[in-house]
Every structure is written in C-alpha cells, then in structure tokens.
Design an enzyme around this catalytic site. Structure first.
Site, short mmCIF file in Angstrom:
data_model
loop_
_atom_site.label_atom_id
_atom_site.label_comp_id
_atom_site.label_asym_id
_atom_site.label_seq_id
_atom_site.Cartn_x
_atom_site.Cartn_y
_atom_site.Cartn_z
N SER A 11 -28.39 8.93 -49.22
CA SER A 11 -28.76 7.58 -48.76
C SER A 11 -30.26 7.35 -48.64
O SER A 11 -30.68 6.22 -48.34
CB SER A 11 -28.09 7.28 -47.41
OG SER A 11 -26.73 6.97 -47.60
N LYS A 31 -31.57 4.40 -50.50
CA LYS A 31 -31.62 3.03 -49.98
C LYS A 31 -33.05 2.56 -49.74
O LYS A 31 -33.29 1.36 -49.60
CB LYS A 31 -30.79 2.93 -48.70
CG LYS A 31 -29.29 3.10 -48.92
CD LYS A 31 -28.51 2.93 -47.63
CE LYS A 31 -27.00 2.96 -47.84
NZ LYS A 31 -26.46 4.31 -48.07
N SER A 76 -27.19 2.57 -42.31
CA SER A 76 -26.96 3.09 -43.65
C SER A 76 -25.65 2.57 -44.23
O SER A 76 -24.95 3.27 -44.97
CB SER A 76 -26.96 4.63 -43.67
OG SER A 76 -27.20 5.13 -44.97
#
Length: 463
Positions: free
Chosen positions: A82, A85, A146
């Site tokens: 993640s 992102k 997230s």
C-alpha cells in the site's frame, strides 16, 4: 661440543623470544593508537559503521535536500504493497491543483468498487452500491485507513477506469525519474485480490519499486504537495460520521504521536503490508527544524520474523539515527558564488563573462562532532554550454546553468537522490548581445595591444 652448541642456541632462542614478545607489544600498542585515531579523529568519524536495519531494504534521506544519510539494498526492486497509494495521492493532488478534479466533487460507486469494499479481510471502508461520496471522503479513507476500494474509486474518478489510471501511474513514475517501478494497480494489493477485475499484469502480480524510488516518490509528494501531511497525520477519524455507514478509522501509521507506537515529531506517511511485500513503511518526521524521510521494506524483528511491530521498531531506529547523529552544516549561502567558478564566459555578449550565484542556500546534514571540510563545486548543464564551456548571448538573469555538488576532503561526493539536485546555480545578471561593430572589432583585435582595445572601447560608446 654438543653442550656448547646447545647453550649458544638456547641463548639465541631466548633473545629471539624477547624480541618477538616485544614486537607483539609494540604492534599491539601501534594498532591501538591507529584504532583510536581512526575512531576519534574529528572528520573521520564513521557514524554508520555498526548501524544496521532489519529489513530487506531501507533508506533514510533529508526531506529538504534529498541527501541520502543511510541506505541498504536500496536499488533492488521489491514489493511495496500500500505504499503504492503515495502515487495515487500524488496524482489526485496534482489533478486538484490543475483544476481537473475538486475535493468536493462526487463519485458514484461502481460495481467493482462496491465488490472490493465488501471484503473486510482487506483494509476498507464499506460503501453502498450506486451511492455517491465526495472525493474528500475517499481521499481521507485512502490516506488515513489505506482503504482499497476508496483508492480505486479515486482512480476511476481521475481516469475513467483503474486500467487507464495505472497507465498514468507508470507515466508519472518516468516523469519523476523513478527507475525501478512496476505498477499493475492503484492500491498495492495483489492482483488476485481484485475479484477478477485486474487489467494489467498477471493474476498474481503486485506493484514493485526500489527503496530509492519509494523515497524519491515520498520526497516529491511532501515537497510538491505538503498538504498531504495534514491528512496523513490524522490519527483517528470517523468515516461518514453521524450516518448509518459510520466507521471508525485509526491510522495504520501507529507511530503518530497519540497512537500506540507514538514517536515524537512523526508526521506521516504510508504503511503497506502483503504476503509478498512483507511489512513496509514510509515515515516522515520533523524535530527542531530537521525533516527526515525513511523507508523500510519487508521489515523483520531480531528473530527474522515479519511483524507490524518490526516495521515501527526499525523505523524508529532509522529516525533516531538521523536525528541524533547528524546536524545541519551550511555549504553555501543563497545568492553566493561557488569558489573556483565565480563566473562563466559569454560569447557574442556586451560583456565577456557573467557572474554566477546559487539560487538558494544549501546545507547538508553532517555527522555531529565532525570537522570535515566540505567543498562545493558546480556540475554544469552541458546542453546549455558551447564546446569551450561558455554561454552565448543574449543571456537572461536567473538562467540556470547547473547545480551545486558537494564533496568531502577525501574528494568523496555527498550522496543525494539522483533526481533531486541540491541547489541550482544561475546567472546573477543579464548579458545583452553585442552589436556587429563590437563583434567585428573583437575578431580583428584579438591578441592586439591594449592601445587598440582602448580604441575599440571608445568607439563602442558611440553605438
């Protein structure tokens, strides 16, 4: 006869043994002295000699200059989960800046986004099929919690589909100078978690980057769009507070000061975890005016086990290292000349040279208690210069001709991120192009006496 020889031999042997023992003692003393000098002489301290981080890769940089303070295996391409992102955040904030998207714009949930949002084994806030949400809500869910479905929703809002958005991610990576990057989705999930909706790469592919590229992306994100930290630094928030869809979001960055691994000065930025990538974290922190960015990838504890705690323990280790072992040292003041390169020749100009100066001040983070003398020099942009290293008139004031590089007294360069030059060097004045008469006189008068130069200068004033 034999006894005499034996006595002589024993005597010599004792002498040899004494000399040998004495040699050992002298050698030991000399070695100790050398070690003492090597460890304690100012300017020679190697503050990272025994420092290590339990991670597959790690890097620590100065968040203001991009100076690299520590790196381990930072050029190997690894899973980033993640932390991907950060690129989605960058592209959203860029779209907002360019007026293509507004944070109060709305998004209507697609079937794909709805299906992902209902998988609570993934980090998510559940959204309703066909319902509308603001981009601000989705941005907060992505940055704080997230949330994967919220991330895909943002990708669809910007590019129409996640597949098109992934193309944009890879294009932006090239533009930012990232070298070892592969984006296959907007979230950092494994493609197999996308419910058959993956459109890039193989079914088990994941996003991959090098630690250096992750640090570079983080550097660009917090410097180009510092407002991201206003959201990334929120420890807890309720999604859709006061509605039937309300859900509590606790930031996955547990090192924010009020959370369980609270760290003084922690401001962001993004965690990431998958089976493939392991436990990853990009952290940003500030203390006493000193800002750092650190990255750990596939962090482990002392037993070699990957855990949530491990990534925060190793991040703390990196941040402590940066804050305790380094201090600011000014190399060049703003609008100052760099010694040895104060001017640059100008062809076809009214003046034959122009003064150079730094565009801004430059400080580095130097090891504390070090008396190393750092030297600044200029790395010129060869594309702007002629074969003899000169500019050609007309030259505008503020024209960037290169950037400052820094070396220590052993002529070793101070490392910076490749795409982040420390500070630019530019012209301090403008230089107009000389008229035809001046150029003609220079061509004829090259190498002639000072008397002729005086005549040329005098006549020049008439024009």
């Amino acid at each position: 006869m034999y006894g005499t020889i034996t006595k002589v031999w024993h005597k010599k042997w004792r002498v040899l043994r004494v000399r040998k023992r004495t040699g050992y003692r002298i050698g030991t003393v000399l070695l100790s002295v050398l070690l003492f000098i090597g460890l304690w002489t100012p300017g020679q301290i190697k503050v990272d000699a025994a420092f290590d981080v339990n991670a597959a890769a790690a890097i620590l940089i100065d968040a203001e200059t991009g100076q690299v303070l520590y790196e381990k295996n930072s050029d190997q391409q690894l899973g980033v989960a993640s932390m991907s992102k950060m690129m989605t955040e960058y592209l959203l904030l860029e779209a907002v800046k360019e007026g293509k998207v507004k944070l109060d714009d709305t998004y209507q949930v697609s079937d794909y986004v709805y299906a992902i949002s209902q998988d609570r084994s993934l980090s998510n806030v559940p959204v309703r099929a066909g319902e509308t949400y603001t981009i601000q809500e989705l941005f907060e869910a992505m940055t704080i919690y997230s949330a994967n479905a919220a991330t895909i929703a943002i990708a669809e809002k910007i590019s129409g589909s996640e597949a098109e958005f992934v193309k944009l991610m890879n294009e932006k990576a090239k533009e930012l100078g990232l070298e070892k990057v592969k984006f296959v989705n907007s979230t950092g999930l494994n493609n197999r978690d996308l419910k058959g909706n993956h459109s890039t790469g193989e079914v088990t592919d994941e996003n991959m980057m090098s630690g250096r590229d992750v640090a570079t992306l983080a550097y660009r994100l917090v410097n180009d769009y510092p407002e991201v930290l206003e959201t990334a630094g929120i420890p807890k928030k309720k999604f859709r507070e006061g509605t039937d869809d309300e859900i509590s979001m606790e930031n996955w960055n547990w090192m924010l000061p009020s959370l369980v691994f609270g760290y003084e000065g922690m401001t962001g930025l993004k965690t990431g975890t998958t089976d493939f990538a392991g436990y990853c974290f990009t952290g940003t922190a500030e203390r006493n005016g000193q800002k750092l960015i650190a990255v750990v990838m596939d962090a482990t504890n002392d037993k070699g086990e990957g855990t949530y705690d491990a990534r925060f323990t190793e991040m703390k280790k990196l941040m402590d290292y940066g804050f305790t072992q380094f201090e600011h040292k000014e190399i060049a003041a703003a609008e100052s000349a760099v010694k040895g390169s104060e001017t640059i020749p100008v062809q076809k100009g009214k003046e034959k040279e122009v003064q150079l100066q730094t565009a801004s001040a430059l400080s580095i983070l130097a090891p504390k208690a070090s008396n190393t003398n750092y030297k600044a020099s200029i790395e010129f942009n060869s594309s702007d210069l002629g074969e003899s290293g000169e500019l050609t008139a007309p030259v505008k004031k503020g024209k960037v001709v290169g950037y400052v590089t820094v070396k220590d007294e052993k002529d070793q360069p101070v490392p910076f991120l490749k795409t982040v030059p420390p500070t630019n060097v530019q012209t301090a004045d403008s230089v107009e192009k000389a008229n035809w008469f001046v150029l003609s006189m220079r061509a004829v008068g090259g190498g002639i006496s000072n008397g002729w130069d005086w005549v040329v200068n005098k006549v020049t004033g008439w024009f």
